[in-house]
Motif scaffolding. Sequence first.
Motif, short mmCIF file in Angstrom:
data_model
loop_
_atom_site.label_atom_id
_atom_site.label_comp_id
_atom_site.label_asym_id
_atom_site.label_seq_id
_atom_site.Cartn_x
_atom_site.Cartn_y
_atom_site.Cartn_z
N THR A 186 -1.06 -31.02 52.91
CA THR A 186 -1.53 -29.64 53.08
C THR A 186 -2.89 -29.60 53.74
N VAL A 187 -3.81 -30.42 53.28
CA VAL A 187 -5.15 -30.47 53.86
C VAL A 187 -5.08 -30.91 55.33
N ALA A 188 -4.26 -31.93 55.60
CA ALA A 188 -4.12 -32.40 56.98
C ALA A 188 -3.51 -31.33 57.88
N SER A 189 -2.58 -30.54 57.35
CA SER A 189 -2.00 -29.45 58.14
C SER A 189 -3.06 -28.43 58.52
N LEU A 209 1.30 -24.01 46.82
CA LEU A 209 2.23 -23.64 45.74
C LEU A 209 2.81 -24.87 45.05
N LEU A 210 3.21 -25.87 45.83
CA LEU A 210 3.95 -27.01 45.29
C LEU A 210 3.08 -28.02 44.57
N ALA A 211 1.87 -28.30 45.08
CA ALA A 211 1.05 -29.39 44.54
C ALA A 211 0.77 -29.23 43.04
N PRO A 212 0.27 -28.08 42.59
CA PRO A 212 0.01 -27.96 41.14
C PRO A 212 1.27 -28.00 40.29
N ILE A 213 2.38 -27.47 40.81
CA ILE A 213 3.63 -27.55 40.05
C ILE A 213 4.07 -29.00 39.91
N ALA A 214 3.98 -29.76 41.02
CA ALA A 214 4.37 -31.16 40.97
C ALA A 214 3.51 -31.94 39.98
N LEU A 215 2.21 -31.65 39.92
CA LEU A 215 1.30 -32.40 39.06
C LEU A 215 1.43 -32.03 37.59
N THR A 216 1.93 -30.85 37.31
CA THR A 216 1.95 -30.40 35.90
C THR A 216 3.34 -30.19 35.32
N ARG A 217 4.34 -29.93 36.16
CA ARG A 217 5.64 -29.54 35.65
C ARG A 217 6.73 -30.60 35.81
N LEU A 218 6.53 -31.59 36.66
CA LEU A 218 7.57 -32.60 36.86
C LEU A 218 7.43 -33.73 35.85
N THR A 249 13.21 -30.55 46.90
CA THR A 249 13.91 -30.16 48.12
C THR A 249 12.99 -29.42 49.09
N LEU A 250 12.12 -28.56 48.57
CA LEU A 250 11.21 -27.84 49.46
C LEU A 250 10.19 -28.79 50.07
N ALA A 251 9.70 -29.75 49.28
CA ALA A 251 8.75 -30.74 49.82
C ALA A 251 9.42 -31.60 50.88
N ALA A 252 10.67 -32.02 50.65
CA ALA A 252 11.41 -32.82 51.63
C ALA A 252 11.62 -32.03 52.92
N PHE A 287 1.28 -25.49 62.00
CA PHE A 287 0.64 -26.24 60.92
C PHE A 287 0.20 -25.33 59.77
N TRP A 288 -0.23 -24.11 60.09
CA TRP A 288 -0.65 -23.19 59.03
C TRP A 288 0.49 -22.87 58.07
N ILE A 289 1.75 -22.86 58.56
CA ILE A 289 2.86 -22.48 57.68
C ILE A 289 3.05 -23.49 56.54
N ASN A 290 2.54 -24.70 56.71
CA ASN A 290 2.64 -25.69 55.63
C ASN A 290 1.67 -25.41 54.48
N VAL A 291 0.57 -24.72 54.79
CA VAL A 291 -0.52 -24.62 53.82
C VAL A 291 -0.13 -23.83 52.57
N PRO A 292 0.41 -22.61 52.68
CA PRO A 292 0.78 -21.90 51.44
C PRO A 292 1.87 -22.62 50.66
N VAL A 293 2.79 -23.30 51.37
CA VAL A 293 3.83 -24.05 50.68
C VAL A 293 3.20 -25.18 49.88
#
Length: 475
Positions: free
Chosen positions: A86-89, A176-185, A16-19, A167-173
Motif C-alpha cells: 500500500t505504501v509503495a503504491s 482496509l485489509l492490513a488491519p483486518i489481516a493483522l487482527t482477525r486472521l 482473495t481480495l489481496a491476491a 496506483f492510488w486504487i490500491n491504497v484504500p484497499v
Amino acid sequence: MSAPPSTTRWTFPVTTLAAFMVSLDNLVVTTALPEIRTSLGADLADLEWTVNAYTLTFGVLLLTGATLGERFGRRRILGLGIALFTVASALAALAPNVGTLIAARAVQGVGGAMILPLTLTMLSAAVAPERRGAALGVWGAVSGLGVAFGPLIGGAVVDGWAWQWIFWINVPVGILLAPIALTRLSPARGTAQRLDLPGLGLITAGLLGIVWGLVRGNAAGWGSAEVVGSLVVGGALTALFVAWEARTAHPMLPLRLFRNRGFAASNATAMLFSFGMFGSIFLLAQFLQTVQGAGPFEAGLKMLPWTAMPMLVAPLAGPLSDRIGGRPLLVVGLLLQAAGLAWLAGTMAPDTPYSTQWPAFVISGIGMALFFVPIANVVLGSVSVADTGVASGANNAIREIGGVFGVAVLAAVFSHQGGYASAQSYSDGTSVATWVGVGVVLAGAAAAVFVPGLRRSTPEPVVPPLAREPEPVPA
C-alpha cells in the motif's frame, strides 16, 4: 484441523481480495505505459524497468515470502506485506520522476511476494477439506481475473483520471485489509524454516545483472564494458547460486526437484510461455496506442479477447485435463499461443484494422487458457506431497522471471529493429520482436512434450502440506 469460525469468516474475503490486488499489478501498468512515457519523459529502458522492477522482485522473493510467513507468523507477514504494498503504491502515484516510480514498483514487488503465497496457505488452512477445492478454485479464478482485466482496468483508469490512479486504487484497499489481516486472521505458524540469505543475495544480484545488461545493450552498446560486465557478472552470480543451492542444507530452491523430468519440463514450459506472453503484451499494448491511436481504455478493451479468454475456456478445459492429462493441453495451448502471435507479427502495420487483429487475440487467449488450467496440477503431480509447497512457489517464481526476461529481450530486439521515431518504425520493431516471441513459445511447446502423460491409476487423494494447519511454533 480448520481455523476457528471467527477467523475463517475473514480469511476468504481478505485472502482473495489481496491476491486480486497483487495479480492486477502484473499487467495493469501495460496500457498506461504511453502516458507514463509522455508524462515523465521516460525512454524504452525506463518503461522496461517500470514493468520489470515489480516482476523481478516479486518473482525472486516469492519463496522467501512464504518462508517468512512460516517462521514469523502468517498473518503478521501477510499484514506487513499488504501495508508495504500500500505504501509503495502511494509512492508510485506520487512519483515526480521515472526513477522514483521504478523504485516504488520494486518495493511493490517485495510486498506482493509477502502477500500472494500466504493468501493461498492461509485459505487452505482455514476451510474444511471437503470445501477446500471450491475455495481454492475461487482463489485461482480471482487471481486470474486480476491478470485478465489488468490492461482493461489500467486503460479505464488512465482514460478517466490519470495514470497515477492505477496506483492510488490500491491504497484504500490496502488500508482496509492490513488491519483486518493483522487482527482477525488466524495467528498460526508453520514449521520454522531457516532463511537462505546467501542464496537470496546471489540470485537477486545475478538476475539483476543479466537483466541490466539486456536492457542497456542497445543504448550502451553490446560490446561496451557496462553491458558485457553486467552480463558476465550476472551469469557468474547465477552460476554461484546454483552451486550454493546444491550444497546448502536449507536451499530456497531444492535443485533435487529438477532431477524429476516432469518438474523440470513443466517449469521450462512455464518460463518460456511467460517469456513470450509478457514480452509481447509489453509491446502490443503500446502498439495499439502509439501507432494506431487507440486511447488507453480502448487499447485494454481491444486486448480483452486475449487476456480474458481464460475465464471462458477454463471451465471447459478443467474437466478435459482430468480425462486426458495436462500434457496435450500444454502442447496445444502453446501452439495456439504461438499461432496467435505469428498472426499478429505477420500482419503488423500502422494501418492494420482491428478486424484482422482480434481473431489472433482470441487464438492466443485460448492458448493461454489451455496452458493455465493444467500447469499447477502438472507441477504438483510431479513431486512428493512433502514438496508441494516449495514446488508451487518455485513454479510461480520461474514464471515471473520468465516474464522479466521476455520484456527485456523482446524490448532489446524491438529497439535494435525499430523505435518510437515513426509509426512504421514502431511496427517494424514490434513485428520482429513478436516473431522472436513466437520462437520462444514454440520452444515451450517442445519442452511440454517431455511432460509425463496421464497416469491411468487412481491414487488415493492427498492434501498438500500447505492445506493442513500445522502446530504453532513455540515463541
